[in-house]
Design an enzyme around this catalytic site. Structure first.
Site, PDB file in Angstrom:
ATOM      1  N   SER A  95     -46.117 -67.274   2.873  1.00  0.00           N
ATOM      2  CA  SER A  95     -46.356 -65.833   2.809  1.00  0.00           C
ATOM      3  C   SER A  95     -46.037 -65.171   4.159  1.00  0.00           C
ATOM      4  CB  SER A  95     -47.803 -65.579   2.355  1.00  0.00           C
ATOM      5  OG  SER A  95     -47.985 -64.260   1.929  1.00  0.00           O
ATOM      6  N   ASP A 224     -45.631 -65.207  -9.191  1.00  0.00           N
ATOM      7  CA  ASP A 224     -46.285 -64.751  -7.962  1.00  0.00           C
ATOM      8  C   ASP A 224     -46.594 -63.265  -8.096  1.00  0.00           C
ATOM      9  OD1 ASP A 224     -46.875 -63.880  -5.311  1.00  0.00           O
ATOM     10  OD2 ASP A 224     -45.716 -65.543  -4.486  1.00  0.00           O
ATOM     11  N   HIS A 253     -48.897 -67.291  -6.275  1.00  0.00           N
ATOM     12  CA  HIS A 253     -48.743 -67.176  -4.821  1.00  0.00           C
ATOM     13  C   HIS A 253     -49.472 -68.303  -4.107  1.00  0.00           C
ATOM     14  CE1 HIS A 253     -47.564 -65.011  -1.239  1.00  0.00           C
ATOM     15  NE2 HIS A 253     -48.813 -65.002  -0.793  1.00  0.00           N
TER      16      HIS A 253
END
Length: 273
Positions: A95, A224, A253
């Site tokens: 991320s 995600d 995610h």
């Protein structure tokens, strides 16, 4: 506890375990190095040296009120890597940490980085604009800002639901995973985490991606709900000179935690390839 003080006086907490080729892990917002438990154990047992840090303002590092920007994040990593004298390093970022990993590799890693892995990463950039019409609208990030500032305790519990895909019909919800996410988030400083929202939503990594020539593995789930794969992973892979892209059907995610068995094996294959 391992802590290293960077040039502006910020203390950076880090873990450094094992011997062998080093793997450096970069965590996502608003978490800490603890989010890499599944990877740290797996790769340690495979004979690697594993390093992870708490980004400034996060986890056990100094709760900074300034320097909460991507260039400083990358500079902090550079100082820590030099302090530990790490070479031939694989950098793995999830991320926001994916952005940090590629910014570090592009600006500082020429003689020290061998490969990069981007997992559910924010690269090349997240926010919707004329050049990125499929991106995420500013209003979404404004809502994250509002809730982080005014409702952080509850928001950090609520956010785990889309983060791990726990709102899907077949989801196996694990409260311990949700509690651990909340625990990590609440350890960090609210000012630093608030500032980081602008960092992960608006930082443009296009030139970083274009400039990196080493092999880069790009991993993303097609479910995600935090960082949409089509406007990030697919575009990042196209910008990189030497990339391999894997899109996982149904993965969320939070796949480094709940799908660690799959993710870890694919990273290991990439490292050994």
């Amino acid at each position: 506890m391992n802590k290293f003080t960077v040039k502006d006086g910020t203390e950076i907490y880090f873990k450094d375990l094992g011997e062998g080729q080093p793997i450096f892990f970069h965590h996502g917002w608003p978490l800490s190095s603890d989010d890499w438990d599944a990877q740290m154990m797996f790769f340690l047992e495979k004979g690697f040296r594993v390093i992870s840090h708490d980004r400034r303002g996060h986890g056990r590092s100094t709760q900074t009120y300034k320097g909460n920007d991507m260039d400083t994040y990358a500079a902090d990593v550079a100082e820590l890597v030099e302090f530990l004298d790490l070479r031939d390093v694989i950098h793995v970022g999830h991320s926001t940490g994916g952005g940090e990993a590629i910014r570090y590799a592009a600006q500082y890693g020429k003689d020290r980085v061998s490969k990069v892995v981007l997992i559910s990463a924010i690269t090349p950039y997240m926010i919707a604009d004329d050049n990125n019409p499929e991106g995420v609208p500013l209003a979404v990030f404004d809502d994250i800002r509002h809730n982080t500032r005014h409702n952080r305790q509850q928001f950090y519990q609520d956010l785990t639901v889309p983060f791990y895909g726990y709102n899907r019909e077949d989801a196996v919800i694990k409260k311990g995973i949700q509690d651990n996410w909340w625990r990590q988030g609440m350890m960090g400083g609210i000012k630093a985490q608030y500032d980081c929202i602008k960092v992960f939503s608006e930082t443009d990594f296009t030139e970083d991606l274009k400039s990196v020539e080493i092999p880069v593995l790009v991993l993303h789930g097609d479910d995600d709900q935090i960082v949409p794969y089509a406007t990030t992973a697919v575009k990042a892979a196209e910008l990189l000179k030497n990339s391999k892209l894997i899109i996982y059907p149904g993965f969320s995610h939070g796949m480094p935690t709940i799908n660690a068995d799959v993710i870890n094996e694919d990273i290991l294959s990439f490292i050994n390839g």
